[in-house]
Design a protein around this motif. Structure first.
Motif, PDB file in Angstrom:
ATOM      1  N   ALA A  10       0.824  -1.201   0.000  1.00 18.11           N
ATOM      2  CA  ALA A  10       0.000   0.000   0.000  1.00 18.11           C
ATOM      3  C   ALA A  10       0.860   1.255   0.000  1.00 18.11           C
ATOM      4  N   ALA A 106      -9.666  -7.899   1.212  1.00 19.77           N
ATOM      5  CA  ALA A 106      -9.710  -6.553   0.648  1.00 19.77           C
ATOM      6  C   ALA A 106      -8.813  -5.634   1.470  1.00 19.77           C
ATOM      7  N   SER A 108      -7.740  -1.156   1.968  1.00 18.53           N
ATOM      8  CA  SER A 108      -7.963   0.247   1.625  1.00 18.53           C
ATOM      9  C   SER A 108      -6.914   1.079   2.348  1.00 18.53           C
ATOM     10  N   ASP A 110      -5.932   5.475   3.543  1.00 20.91           N
ATOM     11  CA  ASP A 110      -6.046   6.927   3.498  1.00 20.91           C
ATOM     12  C   ASP A 110      -4.636   7.486   3.577  1.00 20.91           C
ATOM     13  N   SER A 129      -7.501   8.791  -0.987  1.00 17.60           N
ATOM     14  CA  SER A 129      -7.781   7.452  -0.482  1.00 17.60           C
ATOM     15  C   SER A 129      -7.600   6.405  -1.571  1.00 17.60           C
ATOM     16  N   VAL A 130      -7.133   5.244  -1.154  1.00 19.88           N
ATOM     17  CA  VAL A 130      -7.192   4.044  -1.978  1.00 19.88           C
ATOM     18  C   VAL A 130      -8.513   3.371  -1.628  1.00 19.88           C
ATOM     19  N   PRO A 131      -9.478   3.302  -2.549  1.00 20.74           N
ATOM     20  CA  PRO A 131     -10.770   2.708  -2.199  1.00 20.74           C
ATOM     21  C   PRO A 131     -10.626   1.238  -1.823  1.00 20.74           C
ATOM     22  N   ARG A 132     -11.579   0.741  -1.073  1.00 21.64           N
ATOM     23  CA  ARG A 132     -11.560  -0.671  -0.711  1.00 21.64           C
ATOM     24  C   ARG A 132     -11.467  -1.517  -1.982  1.00 21.64           C
ATOM     25  N   THR A 133     -10.429  -2.308  -2.050  1.00 20.40           N
ATOM     26  CA  THR A 133     -10.133  -3.081  -3.250  1.00 20.40           C
ATOM     27  C   THR A 133     -10.125  -4.563  -2.915  1.00 20.40           C
ATOM     28  N   LEU A 143      -3.771  -1.924  -7.149  1.00 23.41           N
ATOM     29  CA  LEU A 143      -4.343  -0.865  -6.309  1.00 23.41           C
ATOM     30  C   LEU A 143      -4.230   0.456  -7.068  1.00 23.41           C
ATOM     31  N   ALA A 145      -5.339   4.859  -7.066  1.00 22.87           N
ATOM     32  CA  ALA A 145      -5.825   6.017  -6.320  1.00 22.87           C
ATOM     33  C   ALA A 145      -5.664   7.255  -7.178  1.00 22.87           C
ATOM     34  N   SER A 181     -12.237  -6.260  10.250  1.00 20.73           N
ATOM     35  CA  SER A 181     -11.140  -5.457   9.713  1.00 20.73           C
ATOM     36  C   SER A 181     -10.134  -5.186  10.810  1.00 20.73           C
TER      37      SER A 181
END
Length: 205
Positions: A10, A106, A108, A110, A129-133, A143, A145, A181
């Motif tokens: 990430a 998944a 995600s 910020d 943000s990297v959306p929930r993937t 991934l 963004a 999570s």
């Protein structure tokens, strides 16, 4: 192990998007249009990241190669418009398999950062943000963004100025497993080498 691998993947995305954010803005307005030609440049940027989670501190270096479009030149004092920027990173099989092994389906994130630098000028970068993937059942995954820089003013003096990557990138990553999570887990990332540059831009009168 799983957390350090997840954070490394990430954070590489954060490096990609934020380094691009400091590089691809183009001048706005008719007076600058003639100078707004861009040149594609490939650079490899390394960030050293430190993460503390569960009482354990992990330090790693993330490297990513960027193809960026830098304006060849801008005018002194030109107002440079905000520009949408994006980044992506392919999470390889070995990391994806590790995540699947631990039940992660998944991820995600910020992400915030300090400004990039264009000579004496700051290039502010909006948080994004990297959306929930979702992680596929097999194979690698990507991934993505996107964010925007804020408008800024070109240096007042002519010359050639380097575009420096942000000196701080802070991704906060969340991993998901079904309805559960964990996170956010925060990394503090800085360039592995001070003054890392994405290239130079000429400022003319």
């Amino acid at each position: 192990m799983i957390r350090s691998r997840l954070l490394r993947s990430a954070s590489l995305l954060a490096v990609a998007a934020l380094a691009c954010a400091g590089a691809v803005s183009a001048p706005a307005g008719p007076a600058s249009a003639a100078r707004a030609a861009t040149a594609e440049r490939a650079v490899t940027t390394a960030y050293t990241c430190t993460t503390t989670a569960g009482g354990r501190t992990t330090t790693y270096t993330g490297r990513i190669t960027l193809d960026v479009a830098l304006p060849r030149s801008v005018g002194t004092g030109d107002r440079v418009a905000a520009r949408r920027v994006s980044g992506s990173v392919v999470v390889p099989d070995e990391v994806a398999d590790m995540l699947r092994q631990f039940g992660v389906d998944a991820v995600s994130a910020d992400i915030t950062s300090s400004a990039a630098r264009f000579g004496p000028a700051n290039i502010p970068v909006r948080a994004f943000s990297v959306p929930r993937t979702r992680i596929p059942a097999d194979g690698p995954f990507t991934l993505r963004a996107a964010t925007r820089t804020r408008a800024f003013t070109a240096p007042a003096q002519p010359g050639r100025y380097r575009v420096l990557v942000p000196t701080r990138v802070t991704p906060a990553i969340t991993a998901f497993s079904g309805s559960s999570s964990f996170g956010p887990i925060v990394s503090q990332c800085r360039p592995a080498r001070a003054g890392t540059s994405l290239g130079t831009v000429r400022v003319t009168r």
